[in-house]
Design a protein around this motif. Sequence first.
Motif, PDB file in Angstrom:
ATOM      1  N   UNK A  23       0.808  -1.215   0.000  1.00  0.00           N
ATOM      2  CA  UNK A  23       0.000   0.000   0.000  1.00  0.00           C
ATOM      3  C   UNK A  23       0.849   1.276   0.000  1.00  0.00           C
ATOM      4  N   UNK A  24       1.679   1.403  -1.010  1.00  0.00           N
ATOM      5  CA  UNK A  24       2.531   2.586  -1.146  1.00  0.00           C
ATOM      6  C   UNK A  24       1.709   3.745  -1.695  1.00  0.00           C
ATOM      7  N   UNK A  25       1.934   4.928  -1.141  1.00  0.00           N
ATOM      8  CA  UNK A  25       1.367   6.182  -1.629  1.00  0.00           C
ATOM      9  C   UNK A  25       2.527   7.128  -1.933  1.00  0.00           C
ATOM     10  N   UNK A  26       2.281   8.237  -2.614  1.00  0.00           N
ATOM     11  CA  UNK A  26       3.399   9.080  -3.048  1.00  0.00           C
ATOM     12  C   UNK A  26       4.308   9.578  -1.933  1.00  0.00           C
ATOM     13  N   UNK A  27       3.811   9.652  -0.698  1.00  0.00           N
ATOM     14  CA  UNK A  27       4.626  10.149   0.407  1.00  0.00           C
ATOM     15  C   UNK A  27       5.372   9.047   1.154  1.00  0.00           C
ATOM     16  N   UNK A  28       5.312   7.821   0.679  1.00  0.00           N
ATOM     17  CA  UNK A  28       5.932   6.703   1.387  1.00  0.00           C
ATOM     18  C   UNK A  28       7.451   6.756   1.299  1.00  0.00           C
ATOM     19  N   UNK A  29       8.153   6.469   2.411  1.00  0.00           N
ATOM     20  CA  UNK A  29       9.616   6.376   2.362  1.00  0.00           C
ATOM     21  C   UNK A  29      10.102   5.229   1.487  1.00  0.00           C
ATOM     22  N   UNK A  30       9.209   4.322   1.111  1.00  0.00           N
ATOM     23  CA  UNK A  30       9.599   3.243   0.204  1.00  0.00           C
ATOM     24  C   UNK A  30      10.079   3.787  -1.134  1.00  0.00           C
ATOM     25  N   UNK A  31       9.693   5.015  -1.455  1.00  0.00           N
ATOM     26  CA  UNK A  31      10.111   5.628  -2.719  1.00  0.00           C
ATOM     27  C   UNK A  31      11.383   6.450  -2.586  1.00  0.00           C
ATOM     28  N   UNK A  32      11.815   6.713  -1.343  1.00  0.00           N
ATOM     29  CA  UNK A  32      12.927   7.661  -1.166  1.00  0.00           C
ATOM     30  C   UNK A  32      14.034   7.190  -0.240  1.00  0.00           C
ATOM     31  N   UNK A  33      13.838   6.156   0.549  1.00  0.00           N
ATOM     32  CA  UNK A  33      14.791   5.753   1.581  1.00  0.00           C
ATOM     33  C   UNK A  33      15.902   4.888   0.976  1.00  0.00           C
ATOM     34  N   UNK A  34      17.128   5.396   0.857  1.00  0.00           N
ATOM     35  CA  UNK A  34      18.202   4.606   0.242  1.00  0.00           C
ATOM     36  C   UNK A  34      18.574   3.365   1.044  1.00  0.00           C
ATOM     37  N   UNK A  35      18.430   3.434   2.369  1.00  0.00           N
ATOM     38  CA  UNK A  35      18.714   2.257   3.173  1.00  0.00           C
ATOM     39  C   UNK A  35      17.746   1.124   2.866  1.00  0.00           C
ATOM     40  N   UNK A  36      16.478   1.455   2.757  1.00  0.00           N
ATOM     41  CA  UNK A  36      15.479   0.466   2.403  1.00  0.00           C
ATOM     42  C   UNK A  36      15.704  -0.044   0.983  1.00  0.00           C
ATOM     43  N   UNK A  37      16.038   0.867   0.085  1.00  0.00           N
ATOM     44  CA  UNK A  37      16.301   0.461  -1.298  1.00  0.00           C
ATOM     45  C   UNK A  37      17.431  -0.554  -1.369  1.00  0.00           C
TER      46      UNK A  37
END
Length: 335
Positions: free
Chosen positions: A152-166
């Motif tokens: 359930x990703x939305x535009x403000x999710x850190x899943x789109x921006x967090x390099x550690x998670x990436x």
Amino acid sequence: MQADSGAPDSAVTPGTAGPGIGRFGLGTAAVGRPGYITLGRDLDLPSTRSVEAMRERTHALLDAAFAAGVRYFDTARSYGRAEVFVAEWLATRLAPNLTVGSKWGYTYTADWQATGVSVHEVKEHSTEVFDRQIAQTRSLLGKSLDVYLVHSVTPDSPALTDPGLHGRLAALAAEGVRVGLSTSGPAQADTVRAALEVTVDGRPLFAAVQSTWNVLETSAGPALAEAHAAGWLVVVKEGMANGRLADRNATGPDTEALRACAARTGATCDAVALAAVAAQPWADIVLSGAATIDQLTSNLAAARLPLTPEDLAALSALTEPAEAYWRTRSALPWA
């Protein structure tokens, strides 16, 4: 579990004129926990929704779907005990060439209660949650895990921006798991397009998406077509709009076009709704969220149901503004 991690064959099944059973999967959101937001769910499940009763129902649905030719099975950490039920089923059956997908990012908090719970699941897309939940998923599904989505990703999710998670997701992808995301809300298209731009070491990170698309909510379609063109696996959820497009609920003037198409084709409303999803050339897998064997049988009739361009044009009259659709969905009760 399957050797080829690409999208399933979308050719028409020999002897049929519909999209083919290979385009359909089974989701376990409605049967892995006692409470969910599907309309009329109180009519579908055992009166006593014990763990054992829900396990038996889930296993029966998995058996029936597999026997019908379904080879894509979807679950999530937040679907109560759904991952457990799927893992148990996999462990006791010789079932090769399956694709098993799960999702992380929500934690189930309802303690096996259907009602009277203020919060059923808590969303957090952090590295800490990923580390905990991938370990839990791996302990159950092991090497059967083929697809793992951020839930359930939305535009403000850190899943789109967090390099550690990436970095963690890229490491999982390097192990052979197809990494992706599911989307929700009126900005699904924005989320998919943002995810298409995410890279690690110069290479695209995500390779799969699961989004809501149905004849009421079509806003993500163009972005999903872009994801498909980029080689992503595109899975469609909520093709029946959480039960709004089932025969027993599609009774108002706003669904007249759906009922007319069902009457013309001799099909049920749910089969028409799911066939309309499968008619989208970018939709690799269309999930059934059936809670009963009869519902599953009716849903999978969509695999043999050809819809004409005229049918699809008529069904387009049902489309709602995305904001209105998601406002209605958010008001659906857990039952």
